[in-house]
Write an enzyme that holds these catalytic residues in place. Structure first.
Site, PDB file in Angstrom:
ATOM      1  N   ASN A  64       0.834  -1.213   0.000  1.00 19.72           N
ATOM      2  CA  ASN A  64       0.000   0.000   0.000  1.00 19.72           C
ATOM      3  C   ASN A  64       0.874   1.270   0.000  1.00 19.72           C
ATOM      4  OD1 ASN A  64      -2.216   1.857   0.698  1.00 19.72           O
ATOM      5  ND2 ASN A  64      -3.327   0.001   1.214  1.00 19.72           N
ATOM      6  N   HIS A  95      19.135   0.786  18.536  1.00 23.12           N
ATOM      7  CA  HIS A  95      20.209   1.557  19.174  1.00 23.12           C
ATOM      8  C   HIS A  95      20.361   1.137  20.621  1.00 23.12           C
ATOM      9  CE1 HIS A  95      20.475   4.163  15.704  1.00 23.12           C
ATOM     10  NE2 HIS A  95      19.171   4.399  15.765  1.00 23.12           N
ATOM     11  N   GLY A 122      -2.562  -1.511   8.622  1.00 18.43           N
ATOM     12  CA  GLY A 122      -2.047  -0.154   8.466  1.00 18.43           C
ATOM     13  C   GLY A 122      -1.398   0.387   9.735  1.00 18.43           C
ATOM     14  N   THR A 145       7.559  -6.726  18.069  1.00 21.04           N
ATOM     15  CA  THR A 145       8.936  -6.796  18.576  1.00 21.04           C
ATOM     16  C   THR A 145       9.425  -8.234  18.715  1.00 21.04           C
ATOM     17  OG1 THR A 145       8.103  -6.744  20.839  1.00 21.04           O
ATOM     18  CG2 THR A 145       8.724  -4.628  19.866  1.00 21.04           C
ATOM     19  N   LYS A 146       8.501  -9.193  18.559  1.00 19.89           N
ATOM     20  CA  LYS A 146       8.882 -10.615  18.668  1.00 19.89           C
ATOM     21  C   LYS A 146       8.302 -11.372  17.488  1.00 19.89           C
ATOM     22  CE  LYS A 146       9.235 -10.682  23.627  1.00 19.89           C
ATOM     23  NZ  LYS A 146       8.438 -10.604  24.834  1.00 19.89           N
TER      24      LYS A 146
HETATM   25  C1  LIG Z   1      -7.157  -7.577  13.458  1.00 16.61           C
HETATM   26  C2  LIG Z   1      -8.351  -7.362  12.546  1.00 16.61           C
HETATM   27  C3  LIG Z   1      -8.065  -8.003  11.205  1.00 16.61           C
HETATM   28  C4  LIG Z   1      -9.618  -7.933  13.109  1.00 16.61           C
HETATM   29  O1  LIG Z   1      -9.473  -9.270  13.542  1.00 16.61           O
HETATM   30  P1  LIG Z   1     -10.752 -10.020  14.182  1.00 16.61           P
HETATM   31  O2  LIG Z   1     -10.277 -11.179  14.955  1.00 16.61           O
HETATM   32  O3  LIG Z   1     -11.772 -10.215  13.126  1.00 16.61           O
HETATM   33  O4  LIG Z   1     -11.241  -8.870  15.135  1.00 16.61           O
HETATM   34  P2  LIG Z   1     -12.242  -8.774  16.301  1.00 16.61           P
HETATM   35  O5  LIG Z   1     -12.949  -7.493  16.056  1.00 16.61           O
HETATM   36  O6  LIG Z   1     -13.041 -10.041  16.485  1.00 16.61           O
HETATM   37  O7  LIG Z   1     -11.289  -8.599  17.557  1.00 16.61           O
HETATM   38  C5  LIG Z   1     -10.630  -9.644  18.193  1.00 16.61           C
HETATM   39  C6  LIG Z   1      -9.835  -9.035  19.336  1.00 16.61           C
HETATM   40  O8  LIG Z   1      -8.746  -8.289  18.753  1.00 16.61           O
HETATM   41  C7  LIG Z   1      -8.763  -6.957  19.227  1.00 16.61           C
HETATM   42  N1  LIG Z   1      -8.324  -6.097  18.126  1.00 16.61           N
HETATM   43  C8  LIG Z   1      -8.896  -5.934  16.916  1.00 16.61           C
HETATM   44  N2  LIG Z   1      -8.186  -5.042  16.199  1.00 16.61           N
HETATM   45  C9  LIG Z   1      -7.149  -4.658  16.968  1.00 16.61           C
HETATM   46  C10 LIG Z   1      -6.106  -3.752  16.776  1.00 16.61           C
HETATM   47  N3  LIG Z   1      -5.950  -3.081  15.628  1.00 16.61           N
HETATM   48  N4  LIG Z   1      -5.195  -3.607  17.758  1.00 16.61           N
HETATM   49  C11 LIG Z   1      -5.329  -4.287  18.929  1.00 16.61           C
HETATM   50  N5  LIG Z   1      -6.313  -5.153  19.174  1.00 16.61           N
HETATM   51  C12 LIG Z   1      -7.220  -5.329  18.200  1.00 16.61           C
HETATM   52  C13 LIG Z   1     -10.208  -6.704  19.601  1.00 16.61           C
HETATM   53  O9  LIG Z   1     -10.298  -5.669  20.550  1.00 16.61           O
HETATM   54  C14 LIG Z   1     -10.606  -8.034  20.176  1.00 16.61           C
HETATM   55  O10 LIG Z   1     -10.142  -8.139  21.490  1.00 16.61           O
HETATM   56  P3  LIG Z   1     -11.071  -8.814  22.655  1.00 16.61           P
HETATM   57  O11 LIG Z   1     -11.266 -10.240  22.189  1.00 16.61           O
HETATM   58  O12 LIG Z   1     -10.218  -8.689  23.873  1.00 16.61           O
HETATM   59  O13 LIG Z   1     -12.315  -8.035  22.663  1.00 16.61           O
HETATM   60  C15 LIG Z   1      -8.668  -5.855  12.352  1.00 16.61           C
HETATM   61  O14 LIG Z   1      -9.050  -5.300  13.620  1.00 16.61           O
HETATM   62  C16 LIG Z   1      -7.520  -5.050  11.806  1.00 16.61           C
HETATM   63  O15 LIG Z   1      -6.654  -4.550  12.533  1.00 16.61           O
HETATM   64  N6  LIG Z   1      -7.528  -4.906  10.455  1.00 16.61           N
HETATM   65  C17 LIG Z   1      -6.529  -4.143   9.736  1.00 16.61           C
HETATM   66  C18 LIG Z   1      -7.234  -3.063   8.897  1.00 16.61           C
HETATM   67  C19 LIG Z   1      -6.278  -2.305   8.049  1.00 16.61           C
HETATM   68  O16 LIG Z   1      -5.171  -2.000   8.457  1.00 16.61           O
HETATM   69  N7  LIG Z   1      -6.699  -1.974   6.841  1.00 16.61           N
HETATM   70  C20 LIG Z   1      -5.861  -1.273   5.897  1.00 16.61           C
HETATM   71  C21 LIG Z   1      -5.941  -1.908   4.552  1.00 16.61           C
HETATM   72  S1  LIG Z   1      -4.667  -3.158   4.378  1.00 16.61           S
END
Ligand SMILES: CC(C)(COP(=O)(O)OP(=O)(O)OC[C@H]1O[C@@H](n2cnc3c(N)ncnc32)[C@H](O)[C@@H]1OP(=O)(O)O)[C@@H](O)C(=O)NCCC(=O)NCCS
Length: 171
Positions: A64, A95, A122, A145-146
């Site tokens: 992207n 560092h 993203g 980090t891991k």
């Molecule tokens: C991770 C992701 C794929 C969702 O996964 P999922 O398992 O379907 O998500 P859910 O909504 O069921 O959440 C599962 C758990 O992950 C947590 N979670 C979801 N997104 C998170 C994030 N970005 N950071 C931290 N925790 C996150 C939720 O809070 C939830 O926690 P809980 O079980 O303690 O309540 C989505 O949140 C994400 O980050 N997508 C990326 C979007 C993006 O960057 N798009 C740009 C185009 S590439």
């Protein structure tokens, strides 16, 4: 000179579908090792000058906008069919914690490996020495980090295990 010319050209090609299809060829001319057809929206920030040769990208991957690679020495290796979200940073340099007058903090590098079919959300930051296992998902905004186990979702700062990706229900 070659890297400077082609990197600048690739980063400034107009944002049209036709250029989205060929931009990876121009990045390859800048010195990136691109294994097959892939889509790079760009622009890419690659530091330092000469860093292009330390980046490998596999066939079918999608990169992207506004990705940064800090690659003075060790490589960032991205596998096939990987998706990289916007504003992801790959930082192979770390560092020392203590500032020593006259010497600074020092620094060292380790490679970063992203295996096939990974999706990095993203705004994530991937730090030195990390391997993201095949099919894993890094949630948006994570600082990794891991190492990440294959077929798992990680997220947060620092990134922690969220859950496994197990079945068709996850599609
Ligand atoms: C991770 C992701 C794929 C969702 O996964 P999922 O398992 O379907 O998500 P859910 O909504 O069921 O959440 C599962 C758990 O992950 C947590 N979670 C979801 N997104 C998170 C994030 N970005 N950071 C931290 N925790 C996150 C939720 O809070 C939830 O926690 P809980 O079980 O303690 O309540 C989505 O949140 C994400 O980050 N997508 C990326 C979007 C993006 O960057 N798009 C740009 C185009 S590439």
């Amino acid at each position: 000179m070659r890297e400077l010319f082609f990197l600048t050209l690739a980063n400034n090609l107009p944002r049209l579908k036709i250029f989205d299809r060929v931009r990876f060829v121009v990045y390859r001319m800048a010195g990136l090792s691109i294994k097959g057809k892939c889509t790079i929206w760009g622009p890419l920030t690659i530091r330092p000058i000469g860093g292009c040769k330390n980046i490998e990208i596999g066939k079918g991957s999608f990169i992207n906008t506004e990705i940064r690679f800090g690659v003075p020495k060790d490589k960032v290796i991205i596998g096939a069919n990987v998706q990289i979200g916007p504003r992801v940073m790959f930082e192979t340099v770390n560092h020392g914690l203590r500032y020593i007058p006259g010497k600074g903090r020092g620094g060292w590098t380790k490679p970063i490996i992203v295996e096939d079919e990974v999706w990095i959300g993203g705004g994530s930051i991937i730090t030195q020495g990390v391997t993201v296992g095949r099919g894993a998902v890094v949630a948006a905004g994570a600082v990794v980090t891991k190492d990440v186990e294959p077929n798992t979702i990680v997220g947060g700062v620092p990134a922690k295990f969220i859950r496994n990706i197990e079945s068709d229900a996850d599609a």
